[in-house]
Motif scaffolding. Structure first.
Motif, PDB file in Angstrom:
ATOM      1  N   LEU A  68       3.881  -3.314   6.675  1.00 49.42           N
ATOM      2  CA  LEU A  68       3.621  -2.611   5.416  1.00 49.42           C
ATOM      3  C   LEU A  68       3.150  -3.626   4.374  1.00 49.42           C
ATOM      4  O   LEU A  68       3.431  -4.826   4.502  1.00 49.42           O
ATOM      5  N   LEU A  80       7.597   2.204   0.519  1.00 53.01           N
ATOM      6  CA  LEU A  80       6.224   1.878   0.910  1.00 53.01           C
ATOM      7  C   LEU A  80       5.722   2.791   2.030  1.00 53.01           C
ATOM      8  O   LEU A  80       4.532   3.124   2.079  1.00 53.01           O
ATOM      9  N   ILE A 104       4.492   5.818   0.329  1.00 55.01           N
ATOM     10  CA  ILE A 104       3.233   5.559  -0.363  1.00 55.01           C
ATOM     11  C   ILE A 104       2.074   5.454   0.635  1.00 55.01           C
ATOM     12  O   ILE A 104       0.971   5.942   0.387  1.00 55.01           O
ATOM     13  N   CYS A 105       2.345   4.831   1.780  1.00 57.64           N
ATOM     14  CA  CYS A 105       1.295   4.595   2.780  1.00 57.64           C
ATOM     15  C   CYS A 105       1.186   5.713   3.814  1.00 57.64           C
ATOM     16  O   CYS A 105       0.393   5.600   4.767  1.00 57.64           O
ATOM     17  N   VAL A 110       5.834  -3.231  -5.276  1.00 62.87           N
ATOM     18  CA  VAL A 110       5.719  -1.819  -4.890  1.00 62.87           C
ATOM     19  C   VAL A 110       5.168  -1.020  -6.067  1.00 62.87           C
ATOM     20  O   VAL A 110       4.285  -0.173  -5.914  1.00 62.87           O
ATOM     21  N   ILE A 130       1.488  -1.512  -6.383  1.00 63.27           N
ATOM     22  CA  ILE A 130       0.737  -0.709  -5.405  1.00 63.27           C
ATOM     23  C   ILE A 130       0.602   0.727  -5.898  1.00 63.27           C
ATOM     24  O   ILE A 130      -0.461   1.347  -5.775  1.00 63.27           O
ATOM     25  N   GLN A 131       1.679   1.245  -6.489  1.00 68.67           N
ATOM     26  CA  GLN A 131       1.611   2.600  -7.039  1.00 68.67           C
ATOM     27  C   GLN A 131       0.611   2.689  -8.180  1.00 68.67           C
ATOM     28  O   GLN A 131      -0.145   3.654  -8.296  1.00 68.67           O
ATOM     29  N   ARG A 154      -3.472   0.433  -0.929  1.00 71.40           N
ATOM     30  CA  ARG A 154      -2.394   0.233   0.045  1.00 71.40           C
ATOM     31  C   ARG A 154      -2.820  -0.643   1.222  1.00 71.40           C
ATOM     32  O   ARG A 154      -2.109  -0.751   2.216  1.00 71.40           O
ATOM     33  N   ASP A 155      -3.969  -1.265   1.114  1.00 66.19           N
ATOM     34  CA  ASP A 155      -4.544  -2.058   2.200  1.00 66.19           C
ATOM     35  C   ASP A 155      -3.731  -3.338   2.413  1.00 66.19           C
ATOM     36  O   ASP A 155      -3.516  -4.120   1.476  1.00 66.19           O
ATOM     37  N   ARG A 156      -3.295  -3.581   3.647  1.00 63.83           N
ATOM     38  CA  ARG A 156      -2.526  -4.789   3.945  1.00 63.83           C
ATOM     39  C   ARG A 156      -3.355  -6.057   3.771  1.00 63.83           C
ATOM     40  O   ARG A 156      -2.799  -7.146   3.580  1.00 63.83           O
TER      41      ARG A 156
END
Length: 423
Positions: free
Chosen positions: A68, A251, A254-255, A293, A296-297, A302-304
């Motif tokens: 993640l 996560l 989200i993902c 986190v 990211i929101q 959300r790209d690793r």
């Protein structure tokens, strides 16, 4: 996503976690009287190991990595126990305990999901609250200029501390998104700039630091293994795993990715492995950073790949002691103001976890009352259990407020919420 955008987002993630990452080594190094050269190494290796720990988690392998977009940094949960171990048993005991606790976490990673039931929010919330409260005196001492300083509590020190705190508050109040996420980092930078103009910054550590260095195993100390220290750090690691579990699930939502028990085990295994590597290179235990986190929101990305870039940059920065030395010149009053904000947030996180649990039942209220009261009490008066036998480090364990509070919360939760209750 093109490379420029991914790199920009990666830098944002680095900045969002940077203040939290450097505060832990700065606090511990100051409390254990590290030399400027040792402090520079400690910060540099800590940043590097944050990157390695992050890469271990983002990469999804057969046995490690939750896969993640998670960023890892030093856990504040470990600050007070590490200072206590270092003060009583020396640096070697710190790193021996970190390595041993990492090995234990790796070994139990597959079954830790079964142990999580012993760490519900009423337990972890109590532990987090104890940790936050026990750290406040460190922040207040630094706001005065550092314990034992000749000019402790001088008007210049206290004034600088509160100006820095005001800057952090104003940024947090009148900004949003990414700027709010780095409010403490900006406060540290602006506070240090102000301190330069009033003559409170010494650039000698930066001038003397080299541009490049190679990470060396056991640079600061050779590990020694003491059972009381190992038990303490293992309990700290377990609490960190519980916190990380919450981040994993956040996560995964989200993902839009469903987590399996194997995914969780790989995540736990990575954190244990990161602690082993950190201990070998004289760094600290690591946990997931929730501020990333939130980022990211906010960004919706959300790209690793972005987090891979963040981890790579952290590793690269770890080879540059000149940059690490810049963080060591932050004056104590500025550092203390940032600590007060950070540790206060730790307390509020604990309260946030505890509030719904206390509302559920009076039994939970009693668990919190006794465990937090005893944990803080023992932190303030560690001599309470001095008469206990020293065999297996029993008196050292009981005299550690966090361990005492954690064990009390676990036992009381079993008594009130598990024994005699239907499944």
């Amino acid at each position: 996503m093109n490379g420029f955008k991914a790199t920009t987002l990666g830098i944002q993630h680095l900045l969002a976690m940077y203040a939290g990452a450097i505060l832990v080594p700065l606090i511990i190094g100051a409390e254990l009287n590290f030399t400027p050269a040792q402090m520079t190494y400690l910060v540099a290796i800590d940043i590097m190991m944050c990157g390695i720990a992050t890469l271990l988690q983002v990469w999804k392998g057969k046995y490690i990595g939750v896969g993640l977009p998670v960023v890892l940094g030093c856990t504040f949960t470990a600050v007070t126990p590490i200072i206590a171990i270092g003060s009583s048993s020396g640096l070697g005991a710190i790193y021996g305990a970190i390595i041993a606790s990492g090995v234990i976490i790796v070994l139990i990673s597959g079954v830790f999901g079964l142990l999580v039931r012993f760490f519900p929010p009423v337990v972890t919330g109590s532990v987090v609250t104890i940790i936050g409260i026990s750290l406040i005196p460190v922040a207040i001492n630094n706001m005065g200029g550092g314990q034992g300083a000749a000019d402790f509590a001088s008007s210049s020190n206290v004034g600088l501390a509160f100006i820095t705190l005001l800057i952090i508050i104003l940024i947090y109040r009148f900004s949003g998104g990414f700027i709010r996420a780095i409010a403490i980092l900006l406060g540290l930078v602006i506070g240090t700039v102000i301190a330069i103009f009033i003559g409170k910054v010494d650039f000698t550590p930066v001038i003397e630091a080299s541009w490049l260095h190679v990470a060396m195993p056991f640079y600061l100390a050779t590990p020694t293994f003491e059972i009381s220290a190992i038990i303490t750090m293992t309990l700290v690691a377990m609490v960190s795993l519980v916190e990380s579990t919450g981040v994993y699930y956040a996560l995964s939502d989200i993902c839009d990715k469903r987590l399996t028990s194997k995914d969780l085990a790989k995540g736990y295994r990575s954190e244990g492995l990161a602690s082993i590597i950190g201990g070998i290179f004289n760094a600290f235990p690591y946990t997931t950073f929730s501020q990333n986190v939130g980022l990211i929101q906010v960004s919706g990305v959300r790209d690793r790949k972005v987090i891979f870039i963040t981890g790579g940059m952290l590793v690269a920065l770890g080879f540059l002691p000149k940059l690490a030395a810049l963080t060591t010149i932050i004056p104590y009053p500025v550092l203390g103001a940032a600590m007060l904000a950070m540790f206060g947030m730790v307390i509020t996180q604990g309260i946030k976890m505890l509030a719904p649990e206390i509302a559920k039942s009076m039994e939970n209220a009693m668990i919190v009352a006794i465990s937090v009261g005893l944990g803080i009490g023992v932190s303030v008066v560690p001599e309470l259990f001095v008469a206990l036998p020293s065999k297996f480090g029993l008196n050292d364990l009981a005299s550690n407020g966090i361990v005492c509070g954690a064990v009390t919360a676990i036992v009381l939760n079993i008594v009130f919420n598990m024994i005699g209750r239907k499944k």
